[in-house]
Design a protein around this motif. Structure first.
Motif, PDB file in Angstrom:
ATOM      1  N   GLU A 468       0.662  -1.146  -0.039  1.00 15.42           N
ATOM      2  CA  GLU A 468      -0.101   0.121   0.058  1.00 15.42           C
ATOM      3  C   GLU A 468       1.055   1.350  -0.069  1.00 15.42           C
ATOM      4  O   GLU A 468       0.128   2.465  -0.125  1.00 15.42           O
ATOM      5  N   LEU A 469       2.043   1.281   0.252  1.00 18.86           N
ATOM      6  CA  LEU A 469       3.004   2.452   0.118  1.00 18.86           C
ATOM      7  C   LEU A 469       3.176   3.032  -0.837  1.00 18.86           C
ATOM      8  O   LEU A 469       2.794   4.389  -0.926  1.00 18.86           O
ATOM      9  N   PRO A 470       2.929   2.750  -2.261  1.00 15.51           N
ATOM     10  CA  PRO A 470       3.059   3.474  -3.221  1.00 15.51           C
ATOM     11  C   PRO A 470       1.796   4.582  -3.262  1.00 15.51           C
ATOM     12  O   PRO A 470       1.596   5.770  -3.674  1.00 15.51           O
ATOM     13  N   ARG A 474       1.023   8.623  -3.109  1.00 11.82           N
ATOM     14  CA  ARG A 474       0.377   9.382  -3.815  1.00 11.82           C
ATOM     15  C   ARG A 474      -0.692  10.357  -3.171  1.00 11.82           C
ATOM     16  O   ARG A 474      -1.037  11.474  -3.264  1.00 11.82           O
ATOM     17  N   ILE A 475      -1.464   9.666  -2.005  1.00  6.86           N
ATOM     18  CA  ILE A 475      -2.355  10.200  -1.382  1.00  6.86           C
ATOM     19  C   ILE A 475      -1.851  11.239  -0.334  1.00  6.86           C
ATOM     20  O   ILE A 475      -2.297  12.260  -0.361  1.00  6.86           O
ATOM     21  N   SER A 476      -1.001  10.960   0.480  1.00  7.47           N
ATOM     22  CA  SER A 476      -0.395  11.843   1.662  1.00  7.47           C
ATOM     23  C   SER A 476       0.997  11.860   1.726  1.00  7.47           C
ATOM     24  O   SER A 476       1.364  10.594   2.278  1.00  7.47           O
ATOM     25  N   ARG A 477       1.945  12.615   1.543  1.00  6.62           N
ATOM     26  CA  ARG A 477       3.405  12.179   1.880  1.00  6.62           C
ATOM     27  C   ARG A 477       3.387  12.365   3.359  1.00  6.62           C
ATOM     28  O   ARG A 477       4.513  11.693   3.609  1.00  6.62           O
TER      29      ARG A 477
END
Length: 519
Positions: A468-470, A474-477
């Motif tokens: 889920e990391l990629p 993209r959603i929240s740094r």
């Protein structure tokens, strides 16, 4: 606005309230309940009583709260089956709960014994921990799809504390009596940790601290479980290879264990290495099949149970324990231990170690319960969850159980098998009870290497959380940074310190983002 800056102003009857402008320049008086009713109205407004009649009104309100209806509502809140059992759909739900309960109970048996090894106690105590907490949570919990019992992360944390409090003598080669005394001391330390964590959660319930679940963000919980899965994998390497190595504890224990395993690799047992390879070759593909064909299978394939039966029969027929010195489970005592209080003299020493265990229990359980509550459209009472898990750990510690919580694998299995309510927990308890009373001797020849493989295969979901990391990047740094900092801290330091680092860093990011918005 007229008047000097910072002067108090109160809107008149014809003015608009400044509640709609919370960042405006005017300062308003504190909003009382009476003032709220004047501004916005209400269906039922009670007249404001004079000051001298405050005490009669206070007692009148207390009497109303202690009425029969109020007592019944309180009883329903504290015993959730009183709310859902009268509306239980027997024809539609009973079969699904029965199948799910039996399926989860069958998996509880090998997993309970396997996680007991992580806790550094004999395997039978994993069966106790798979019975009492499940029974208690079925009566007190609000998560309809939540499955409780032994959990690898808590077992790992508990085992580290137990090894530190009751270390194994350096001489090694203990006699049977000395080994039994060491096991008794470790069981006492593990049950004291369960007692302490249960008492802390009950104190949190009394203070209504269920709101703390909001500070345990999803990136922190997922990074914690993923990092702990790495510790579980490395800690099981000596059992997979048939090596007798002391357990490494404290900071950098993962790297210390890896170094010790590499140095002792030439002394590994070929028989146990073959058993481990064959076990993983069966368990891992079965887990993958259960995930890929989840919608087509009526119930998940019980790979753990099949592996336990095959390995037990193979070890018995081939006498692997005597011919090749394969470590086996041995005799499982029938029945239940006598209830007794843990050694309260050790409680001050174990209370500090119980705090991170209590926090992880609440974090994982509240997160799992919320996920499935949102999916199936019902509500979770976080304070009642504190009560349920607190009582579960406190009472089960009297029967020599170690800390327990909701579990990722069995909760997913409960849902996939068609479970609908907490009633499935009673069917699960029936399966474990049958093993404790009658079927225990059948597990005498079960190799411990198979239990280590079950530990590793049960971590599958936690390992794959890294996929889920990629998407998280993209959603929240910021959430990505929280995940990585927590995971690195858990892997390099320890589970307890990693949790503390993750929570502190997560709160710092919230503060920084809040200050940036206000600026």
């Amino acid at each position: 606005m007229s008047g000097p800056r910072g002067a108090r102003t109160r809107p008149g009857l014809g003015e608009t309230s400044d509640l709609k402008y919370p960042l405006g320049t005017r300062l308003r008086e504190p909003l009382t309940e009476v003032r709220f009713q004047q501004l916005f109205g209400g269906a039922e407004q009670e007249p404001e009583l004079p000051a001298e009649s405050f005490l009669p009104r206070f007692w009148r309100l207390r009497a109303r709260a202690c009425s029969g209806r109020g007592a019944w509502r309180l009883l329903q809140a504290r015993l959730p089956p009183l709310r859902w059992l009268p509306s239980y759909r027997w024809r539609a739900w009973l079969l699904g709960d029965a199948v799910a309960g039996v399926t989860v109970g069958v998996v509880h048996v090998p997993q309970g014994m396997a996680f007991a090894l992580l806790t550094s106690v004999p395997p039978v105590f994993g069966l106790y921990t798979s019975f009492f907490p499940v029974l208690i949570y079925s009566l007190l919990g609000t998560g309809r799809h939540l499955s409780t019992g032994t959990f690898a992360v808590l077992s790992l944390m508990t085992g580290s504390v137990v090894e530190r409090l009751v270390p194994e003598p350096l001489a090694g080669n203990l006699s049977a009596v000395e080994r039994e005394q060491l096991d008794d001391q470790r069981v006492g330390a593990a049950s004291a940790l369960a007692f302490g964590s249960g008492a802390l959660m009950l104190a949190m319930f009394a203070l209504q601290l269920g709101v703390l679940a909001t500070f345990l963000s999803e990136p922190v919980v997922k990074a914690l479980t993923s990092g702990a899965a790495m510790h579980v994998l490395v800690s099981q390497l000596p059992s997979l290879l048939g090596l007798s190595l002391p357990r490494q504890i404290g900071c950098f224990s993962l790297f210390k264990t890896l170094a010790a395993v590499l140095m002792a690799l030439p002394r590994s047992s070929p028989a146990e290495l073959i058993i481990s390879a064959l076990s993983l070759a069966l368990l891992v593909p079965v887990k993958e099949l259960n995930v890929r064909f989840r919608d087509r299978l009526p119930t998940p394939i019980p790979g753990e149970v099949v592996m336990v039966l095959l390995a037990t029969v193979l070890c018995f027929t081939s006498s692997l324990d005597t011919r090749y010195n394969v470590q086996i489970v041995g005799l499982l005592p029938q029945g239940f231990p006598q209830p007794h209080f843990p050694n309260l003299a050790e409680l001050p020493r174990t209370l500090a170690n119980s705090l991170p265990i209590a926090l992880v229990t609440f974090a994982v359980s509240a997160s799992l319960a919320s996920i499935y509550a949102d999916k199936y459209c019902y509500t979770i009472d976080s304070n009642q969850e504190l009560l349920a898990h607190g009582v579960s750990n406190l009472i089960s510690s009297l029967f020599s159980c170690f800390p327990n919580s909701a579990t990722l694998a069995t909760t997913s299995l409960h849902v996939d098998a068609g479970g609908n309510t907490q009633l499935a927990g009673l069917f699960s308890c029936t399966v474990v009870l049958s093993v404790l009373l009658w079927l225990g001797p059948f597990f005498y020849y079960l190799p411990k290497a198979v239990l280590a493989c079950i530990n590793i295969s049960s971590m599958r979901q936690m390992f794959f959380q890294m996929h889920e990391l990629p998407q998280l990047w993209r959603i929240s740094r910021v959430d990505f940074a929280v995940w990585m900092v927590t995971w690195v801290a858990v892997v390099t330091l320890s589970v307890e310190l990693g949790l503390a680092v993750g929570v502190v860093f997560s709160m710092m990011t919230v503060v920084c983002r809040t200050q940036r918005v206000q600026a």
